[in-house]
Design an enzyme around this catalytic site. Sequence first.
Site, mmCIF file in Angstrom:
data_model
loop_
_atom_site.group_PDB
_atom_site.id
_atom_site.type_symbol
_atom_site.label_atom_id
_atom_site.label_comp_id
_atom_site.label_asym_id
_atom_site.label_seq_id
_atom_site.Cartn_x
_atom_site.Cartn_y
_atom_site.Cartn_z
ATOM 1 N N ASP A 27 0.783 -1.300 0.145
ATOM 2 C CA ASP A 27 0.096 -0.428 -0.001
ATOM 3 C C ASP A 27 1.107 1.549 -0.212
ATOM 4 O OD1 ASP A 27 -2.452 -1.778 0.303
ATOM 5 O OD2 ASP A 27 -1.970 -1.823 2.435
ATOM 6 N N GLU A 199 -11.427 -0.346 -3.338
ATOM 7 C CA GLU A 199 -11.153 0.455 -2.206
ATOM 8 C C GLU A 199 -9.777 0.684 -2.375
ATOM 9 O OE1 GLU A 199 -9.304 -3.325 0.543
ATOM 10 O OE2 GLU A 199 -7.923 -3.624 -1.064
HETATM 11 O O1 FUB Z 1 -2.742 -3.347 3.299
HETATM 12 C C1 FUB Z 1 -5.120 -3.902 3.640
HETATM 13 C C2 FUB Z 1 -5.662 -3.851 2.845
HETATM 14 O O2 FUB Z 1 -5.362 -4.464 1.688
HETATM 15 C C3 FUB Z 1 -5.232 -2.909 1.562
HETATM 16 O O3 FUB Z 1 -6.020 -1.764 2.927
HETATM 17 C C4 FUB Z 1 -5.949 -2.567 0.874
HETATM 18 O O4 FUB Z 1 -6.054 -1.290 -0.241
HETATM 19 C C5 FUB Z 1 -5.606 -3.721 0.620
HETATM 20 O O5 FUB Z 1 -4.205 -3.329 -0.143
#
Ligand code: FUB
Length: 293
Positions: A27, A199
Amino acid sequence: FLLLSAAVTIASTQAQNPVIRNQFTADPTARVFNGKVYMYPSHDIPSPIDRLKEWFCMADYHVFSSTNLTDWTDHGVILTQNDVPWVQPDSYSMWAPDCVYKDGKYYFYFPSTPKGEGKRGFSIGVATADSPEGPFTPEAEPIKGVFGIDPCVLIDTDGEAYMYWSGRGLSVAKLKPNMTELASEPMQVQGLPSKGFKEGPYAFKHNGKYYLTFPWVQDKTETLAYAMGDSPMGPFDFKGIIMDESPSGCWTNHHSITEYNGQWYLFYHHNDYSPNFDKNRSARIDSLFFNAA
Ligand code: FUB
């Protein structure tokens, strides 16, 4: 309209990716502060507890800086779960963060599991520092009225700040000048595809247009997609895909987009160093180009 496309020239860039080689980094949010690129990733670790052996597990955040995107300095831990008053101890849920600068202070936004009876899901908190390298001091409570993950903050050219996040779709709200409270009710971002999981919103402004970019599951795993609009709070027009699904390995992708020394870059992740477990990911970078209208 401008079109946005990533040059994913694997053959020419593979030698340099992933960029951090001694720990997992997912991320990645990249920001330019004081002439350097600072990368604020999540810090995936193999889980020390049974409950998360097959899931995301993150206890803290490091920040890394670079002036050439190849050599990175690890400035160490800038925030850890058990130092945040509102975070459930040992919940290992310090997921995707962001960091922005405003009026002499650095504001670090991060999601995690709140502690307390009846508290469920994720909240988003803020920690502040005088330097992009920390140390960051967390606020006592998470941001009121925000439930979700993947915060991204856009500071517009007029100085107004907006936060985007995910959880049951993508949401946006204006921030107060103190950067730690909402100035408007959260609203769902309008104009995005109604189908497919979304997301990880990342918003930025370029040539007077607002870009809202996000991981989007069109088929099996996450692509990176984008939409454009004339206002930071939308509505946006969906435009298409920046990066296709990875052919193998990693269900998630999560990114940021930043300009450094006249070139735009896409920061994202893949499970290069953990091919059999896609919750241990590594940050990558590729050049990104805007096509003329
Ligand atoms: O890293 C945890 C979760 O996985 C993140 O919040 C999402 O965007 C995905 O990358």
